[in-house]
Enzyme design. Sequence first.
Site, PDB file in Angstrom:
ATOM      1  N   THR A 244       1.189   5.355  -0.339  1.00  0.00           N
ATOM      2  CA  THR A 244       0.484   6.628  -0.269  1.00  0.00           C
ATOM      3  C   THR A 244       0.738   7.445  -1.531  1.00  0.00           C
ATOM      4  OG1 THR A 244       0.774   6.610   2.134  1.00  0.00           O
ATOM      5  CG2 THR A 244       0.149   8.695   1.120  1.00  0.00           C
TER       6      THR A 244
ATOM      7  N   ASN B 124       9.930  -7.153   3.408  1.00  0.00           N
ATOM      8  CA  ASN B 124       9.833  -5.992   2.529  1.00  0.00           C
ATOM      9  C   ASN B 124      11.092  -5.146   2.689  1.00  0.00           C
ATOM     10  OD1 ASN B 124       8.390  -2.808   2.849  1.00  0.00           O
ATOM     11  ND2 ASN B 124       8.675  -3.806   0.879  1.00  0.00           N
ATOM     12  N   GLY B 125      11.639  -4.721   1.537  1.00  0.00           N
ATOM     13  CA  GLY B 125      12.772  -3.813   1.579  1.00  0.00           C
ATOM     14  C   GLY B 125      13.839  -4.107   0.546  1.00  0.00           C
ATOM     15  N   ASP B 126      14.065  -3.166  -0.371  1.00  0.00           N
ATOM     16  CA  ASP B 126      15.204  -3.175  -1.306  1.00  0.00           C
ATOM     17  C   ASP B 126      15.152  -4.293  -2.346  1.00  0.00           C
ATOM     18  OD1 ASP B 126      16.097  -1.094   0.253  1.00  0.00           O
ATOM     19  OD2 ASP B 126      17.512  -2.305   1.402  1.00  0.00           O
TER      20      ASP B 126
ATOM     21  N   ARG C 115       8.989   0.354  -3.283  1.00  0.00           N
ATOM     22  CA  ARG C 115       9.725   1.205  -4.221  1.00  0.00           C
ATOM     23  C   ARG C 115      10.177   0.432  -5.455  1.00  0.00           C
ATOM     24  NH1 ARG C 115      14.571   3.860  -1.317  1.00  0.00           N
ATOM     25  NH2 ARG C 115      14.635   1.793  -0.357  1.00  0.00           N
TER      26      ARG C 115
ATOM     27  N   PRO D  70       0.850  -1.197   0.000  1.00  0.00           N
ATOM     28  CA  PRO D  70       0.000   0.000   0.000  1.00  0.00           C
ATOM     29  C   PRO D  70       0.880   1.240   0.000  1.00  0.00           C
ATOM     30  CG  PRO D  70       0.004  -1.050   2.168  1.00  0.00           C
ATOM     31  CD  PRO D  70       0.751  -1.959   1.252  1.00  0.00           C
TER      32      PRO D  70
ATOM     33  N   CYS E 100       3.973   3.536   9.584  1.00  0.00           N
ATOM     34  CA  CYS E 100       4.071   4.879   9.021  1.00  0.00           C
ATOM     35  C   CYS E 100       5.023   5.737   9.851  1.00  0.00           C
ATOM     36  CB  CYS E 100       2.697   5.535   8.959  1.00  0.00           C
ATOM     37  SG  CYS E 100       2.708   7.193   8.234  1.00  0.00           S
TER      38      CYS E 100
END
Length: 682
Positions: free
Chosen positions: A344, A528-530, A553, A342, A427
């Site tokens: 923003t 999650n990450g990179d 990302r 999700p 967040c």
Amino acid sequence: MEQEGGAEAPTVAKETSQVEKELAESVLNAPGVLRIKKEFLDWNKLLKTHHNQSSTEGGSQASGESDKTSPQDETEPPNKKGKWKKAKGQNKRRPHQKPSELCDAVRLCPSFLKDPDSCKFGDRCRFSHSVEEYLANKPADIGDRCYVYDTHGRCPFGITCRFAKCHTDDQNQNVVNPAVYSPEAKPTTSNQIPKDIQTSLRKKQYKFPKSDQYLRAIGKLSTAQASSDDNVGNKSSEAKVNPGTPLESRVDEGSGNNSATVVNDVQVNTQDGEVSNIRNGNDFSTQEVQGCEAPSPPSNVENPVPMDANTPSGSVTDEDAIKLIPRERKKLEFADKLYLAPLTTVGNLPFRRVCKGLGADITCGEMAMASNLLQGQSSEWALLKRHQSEDVFGVQICGSHPEVMSHVSELLNDTISVDFVDVNVGCPIDLVFKRGGGCALMGRLTKFEQVVKGMIGMLDVPLTVKMRTGIYEEKPFAYRVVPHLRDWGVSLVTLHGRSREQRYTKLADWDYISECAKAASPMPLFGNGDILSFEDANRHRQSTGVAGLMMARGALIKPWIFTEIKEQRHWDISSHERFQMLKDFSNYGLEHWGSDTQGVEKTRRFMLEWLSFLFRYVPVGVLEQPPQKINLRPPYFVGRDDLETLMASGNCADWVRLSEMLLGPAPANFNFLPKHKANSYR
């Protein structure tokens, strides 16, 4: 050297001296720089940048001062003193334009557009009822094909559509394609809030019988009736930053009053203005962490026992007094799925449709504030909309109070169709954190328990949680929270391998994610990450034991990452294929936000927000050593054709040029600056 698209690869200018080449190569060999094939390097920009830095350093040394400013970036505004600071977080000083500023000079009445006699305001209407006046001031049409008309057989915007010529006759009447249009066809987008429910929410007349029963059992009903809690103006519940407060300290929360809460570095005042920092028996562990280094995971992390099993945990232990109606909860199989995070602003419905077509298995709406949903705000409810192509879809809710979260869960369970509901506990934004939401909720274990158990009791679908490793980089504590979430009944936890303090700097800690995955067993945990390539996905999936992967990302920079992971290959995608993705996004945006001037400009703005990430992609054929790493910044380079070079530009003006190729010329008063800064990327 001839490249794809027929364009000749750029070479070093003849007048470039050997010394200048060596200087440029020294820049390329610097740490953190992505290696690009030399024939694609933009030597002019590289040399110019190097000379500018050399002259700046020389001037600083001559004056005896160190240069603290970074090179100018077209995507950021200067501060008041004209200097350029390091990119952090958001562009808070970016220009904001109201939607009305980008509308037609003369706006035709929506009611008049449907039926000339249906406007109840008559002469008092602030919109025009003259078709001739509107057409005389209407901007020129963008193209001769309307995606909405071609897809559905009818365009609801009629003559206000920016592609109106293809579906209006000589009398400016909207025409219908009977071969495609069907009045009985179901809408492709669901989860719109009914008008009667929206009205009752705004008038505070909507009833919450199930959640009120739960809140009465935990002694929170009076608070739920007396306040909206999550409102920004509510000073009694607004948190204050106190950096001196020890990590993971909080207070006993009695059921009869609003006692103070100290959450990591957040201090919440009580009603009488006093502050308490009493530690109770419901802390993360018996080990004190004040003034200590980050505790290491216990040796029996596969079967952790962070608390005494016989000791009541928080105020939600008398479940026998909470006689909630038992229901058959929907089951979901999360294992081995590819999850689009999700996101923003940029994780809007058109972008999710693009990713869904490229292989995403699970999609989730943008973060919605629980308090705004309970107020019936149309803009917040728009974040919950679901397209029919999203077969596994959830919504993400952010809040910090059990009253608000249980109420919104009951409301969503009765009004919309989703496969799961996600709680945002990751967040890092100050506005959310200072109100006890986002990352701050991780440290408020008693409050967190009340939120989770209340939401599970209201929902017929699984509840999931997305969180970070902790508040501070050196003191992660997510592995202590994860077992509690498993015991409370959470169906899935997604862990971003960074703390709130890190935001998106440094690399995600996948070793820590692995420890948390063991502590969460048998509950599935996603990492999650990179992740920016199928090799990254394979390495993390095999070495950590996570149940699945979430892309954030990485999906913004290259949405086809889902295809690469499933097909186990590096996709050397051409600029024309990438441009087709932008075209699909523009079509989906016109269908979602409208094909009139206001819808076109809204589509343009969201496309530009996406382009602020998409330009970071470096084509596989340009790389010296694939794959691209998300933490390495590429030097200036030119693509294999003009379009690829344009799509690699970091200049906002070039992004606007790309949007104009699809959505026509931007308005004269249009300006854009991306919401998010490239913090860890640059």
